[in-house]
Design an enzyme around this catalytic site. Structure first.
Site, PDB file in Angstrom:
ATOM      1  N   THR A 182       0.858  -1.091  -0.012  1.00 45.59           N
ATOM      2  CA  THR A 182      -0.060  -0.104  -0.220  1.00 45.59           C
ATOM      3  C   THR A 182       1.062   1.174   0.044  1.00 45.59           C
ATOM      4  O   THR A 182       2.044   1.251   0.263  1.00 45.59           O
ATOM      5  CB  THR A 182      -0.910   0.079   1.204  1.00 45.59           C
ATOM      6  OG1 THR A 182      -0.269   0.283   2.434  1.00 45.59           O
ATOM      7  CG2 THR A 182      -1.797  -1.108   1.378  1.00 45.59           C
ATOM      8  N   CYS A 183       0.174   2.591  -0.187  1.00 50.61           N
ATOM      9  CA  CYS A 183       0.967   3.653  -0.416  1.00 50.61           C
ATOM     10  C   CYS A 183       0.829   4.297   1.028  1.00 50.61           C
ATOM     11  O   CYS A 183       0.619   5.514   1.024  1.00 50.61           O
ATOM     12  CB  CYS A 183       0.082   4.645  -1.258  1.00 50.61           C
ATOM     13  SG  CYS A 183       0.095   3.906  -3.135  1.00 50.61           S
ATOM     14  N   ASP A 184       1.349   3.607   2.033  1.00 53.66           N
ATOM     15  CA  ASP A 184       1.454   4.204   3.399  1.00 53.66           C
ATOM     16  C   ASP A 184       2.696   3.573   3.935  1.00 53.66           C
ATOM     17  O   ASP A 184       2.998   2.342   3.980  1.00 53.66           O
ATOM     18  CB  ASP A 184       0.361   3.693   4.426  1.00 53.66           C
ATOM     19  CG  ASP A 184       0.513   4.545   5.694  1.00 53.66           C
ATOM     20  OD1 ASP A 184       1.363   4.796   6.374  1.00 53.66           O
ATOM     21  OD2 ASP A 184      -0.764   4.770   6.053  1.00 53.66           O
ATOM     22  N   ASN A 199      -6.474   1.423  -0.233  1.00 54.17           N
ATOM     23  CA  ASN A 199      -6.024   1.392  -1.245  1.00 54.17           C
ATOM     24  C   ASN A 199      -6.705   0.589  -2.317  1.00 54.17           C
ATOM     25  O   ASN A 199      -6.081   0.140  -3.286  1.00 54.17           O
ATOM     26  CB  ASN A 199      -4.376   1.304  -1.207  1.00 54.17           C
ATOM     27  CG  ASN A 199      -3.356   2.299  -1.311  1.00 54.17           C
ATOM     28  OD1 ASN A 199      -2.224   2.095  -1.047  1.00 54.17           O
ATOM     29  ND2 ASN A 199      -3.993   3.583  -1.151  1.00 54.17           N
TER      30      ASN A 199
END
Ligand SMILES: *Cc1c(COP(=O)(O)O)cnc(C)c1O
Length: 376
Positions: free
Chosen positions: A323-325, A366
């Protein structure tokens, strides 16, 4: 890994990430608890894995259930279990949820303060309550700290308050911390519990039950004592602190009931480095902290990882999710040794994932689907 899981993974059609739980292993775990503590009732902690197949199996084996919400109570009732086999073990409940549970027939509730006792006295009259005492969780890999419970002196007052309001002051509970590898933890907690029993006796109130909670470990990377060792240690501690007037007892295994029964299959999405001279590789999987591996928080739980290339030369790897975290990194402080030959597209197996994976998965951060679960 069990042959049944191996066979299932070989033959399944979808190839996305998933957890597969083998009910044969859950059955063996239940029987190990029942055999090792023959005079103790088992209340499975539903939150560890509430899959209907697991709840039905445990219902058929005679287990009772520790529930934390009306939702969990409904899942247990859906198996056909009688409400007398349910403990509403969360110390933090809305009054209308207590009322709902009471309507369903639940008569056993956890408390750790007078305010919670008041709610139960108002909407669940005559019920049995047990008071949770604080336990520091020392020695546990996933400690539960100070959020639940009160000190033992206050516990006596809380139970007396319940008694005065017409409830049954039934007993004491504790939780020694999850993934507890120290057999002595129960000795310390049972000493505290017996202190509350004595104090209540001097106030003319006879407590009946000690709820010894969960904490039984699953084998991850490190070896842990088996269920029989826990049984012996707990029985010895009970005799030591209660003599020949043993209270009725319950345990609430969650992780120890289902942890080793599940395996996650995941895929390597990317392998890269942060600079040409870096000697640590970053391995990105198609699941991470948000899709089942939440217990890697602070790198607390270190799962055993298998690849198809085990046996090849290894190199240190940071393991991260897709994910984009940026918190979606499982292991960085202590990297994992994985084969140099590991490649993008390889399947990886993460073992001992039967507990606290499906329920800790987001609904779709996401746009990634929640962790798929198969119970076989
Ligand atoms: C979570 C929980 C359990 C289960 O703990 P494990 O360490 O997974 O065995 C048992 N009792 C209560 C009250 C809990 O909150």
């Amino acid at each position: 890994m069990s042959e049944r899981i191996r066979e299932f993974l070989r033959s399944r059609e979808s190839d996305g990430p998933c957890v597969v739980v083998d009910t044969e292993i859950v059955r063996e775990n239940y029987l190990a608890f029942a055999r090792s503590l023959p005079d103790t009732s088992v209340y499975y902690a539903v939150k560890a894995n509430p899959a209907p197949e697991i709840l039905s199996l445990l219902e058929a084996l005679g287990s009772s259930f520790d529930c934390a919400s009306v939702g969990e109570i409904e899942m247990v009732l859906a198996t056909g279990a009688d409400a007398s086999r349910i403990s509403y073990g969360n110390t933090i409940k809305k009054e209308r949820d207590v009322a709902r549970a009471y309507e369903y027939g639940v008569r056993l509730f956890a408390v750790d303060c007078n305010e919670e006792v008041d709610k139960i006295a108002r909407v669940a009259p005559g019920s049995r309550v047990f008071c949770r005492v604080l336990c520091d969780g020392a020695g546990a890999e996933w400690p539960l700290s100070r959020k639940f419970g009160c000190d033992p002196v206050m516990a006596a007052d809380v139970l007396e308050h319940a008694h005065r309001l017409g409830l049954v002051a039934y007993g004491v509970s504790f939780h020694v911390g999850s993934q507890q590898a120290n057999l002595g933890a129960w000795d310390f907690a049972l000493e505290m519990a017996s202190g509350v029993f004595h104090e209540m006796q001097t106030r003319g109130i006879e407590l009946k039950m000690v709820n010894m909670g969960g904490g039984f470990p699953t084998r991850y990377l490190k070896d842990v004592p088996g269920v029989p060792s826990y049984g012996e240690a707990i029985f010895d501690a009970l005799k030591k602190h209660f003599g020949n007037r043993l209270p009725s007892t319950i345990i609430e295994p969650g992780r120890g009931m289902v942890g080793n029964a599940g395996i996650i299959e995941t895929e390597v999405v990317l392998i890269s480095k942060k600079s040409a001279s870096d000697d640590v590789r970053w391995v990105y999987l198609d699941i991470g902290k948000f899709h089942g591996l939440a217990e890697t928080m602070d790198e607390a739980i270190r799962y055993p990882i298998r690849t198809e290339r085990d046996g090849d030369q290894t190199t240190p790897c940071v393991l991260a999710g897709p994910t984009c975290d940026s918190v979606d990194v499982m292991y960085e402080k202590t990297p994992y040794e994985l084969p140099v030959s590991l490649s993008i597209g390889d399947k990886i197996l993460i073992e001992a994932c039967g507990a606290y994976t499906t329920t800790y998965s987001t609904v779709g951060f996401n746009g990634f689907a929640p962790l798929a679960s198969y119970v076989i």
